[in-house]
Enzyme design. Sequence first.
Site, PDB file in Angstrom:
ATOM      1  CD  GLU A 133      -0.394   1.642   4.383  1.00 41.63           C
ATOM      2  OE1 GLU A 133      -0.117   2.477   3.490  1.00 41.63           O
ATOM      3  OE2 GLU A 133      -1.548   1.220   4.585  1.00 41.63           O
ATOM      4  CG  HIS A 176      -1.926  -1.022   1.314  1.00 39.83           C
ATOM      5  ND1 HIS A 176      -3.193  -0.781   1.791  1.00 39.83           N
ATOM      6  CD2 HIS A 176      -1.911  -2.328   0.970  1.00 39.83           C
ATOM      7  CE1 HIS A 176      -3.913  -1.889   1.739  1.00 39.83           C
ATOM      8  NE2 HIS A 176      -3.151  -2.853   1.249  1.00 39.83           N
TER       9      HIS A 176
END
Length: 206
Positions: free
Chosen positions: A169, A92
């Site tokens: 992330e 992500h």
Amino acid sequence: MIRSRNDFSWTAYYDIDHDRLWRKTLSRSNYRCFGADPNRNWNYNWGKHSSTHNPCDYQTYAGSRPFSEIETRTLSSYIQNIDNLLVYVSLHSYAAMLLIPFSDSTQHVDNYKDLVRVGRRSIDYGYEVNRAEKYQGPGTAADMLYKASGGSTDWVRHTLNTPLVYTYELRGNSFHWPPSRIQEQGNEVTQMMLGLASEASILGYL
């Protein structure tokens, strides 16, 4: 060539040509709004935290039901047909964090300590590439950010009991990562995967 909005390639083209920050699918709702957030559309605690049931919400609409989107249905079906799935990784952007299940709970999974140990080794490997910014974590989204439900990593862990499940992330200060630095990010991610595999092997997962 894009034939229709049902074509898988359409979302990517829409993102490039119309709205660079578009994060939803492009299914059509009854409210003349498009899409659902595929990261909130998986069938584990669907719709409970950090999501909305408003189809016109720009970012966090969870869909009309779990797996309402062809993208999540297709991917979940593919994953379920993988024999002996040991590791699941979701990439992500952006936060420079490493997250582990469950995203909507501060209760930790049974191999939480192993997930943290493997994750730390992964982070260390990645940091050696650029020594620019070290990832935070590992930890759950509920512990490090906020409670969130309906993501793929939680579904994979809960449904398939896959032992090693992570959400990376990626680094950045916005969703616009410079093209000139794509190789840098790629090299870092590659090393993080090697670190993950190395420590997981030591602990007997691989």
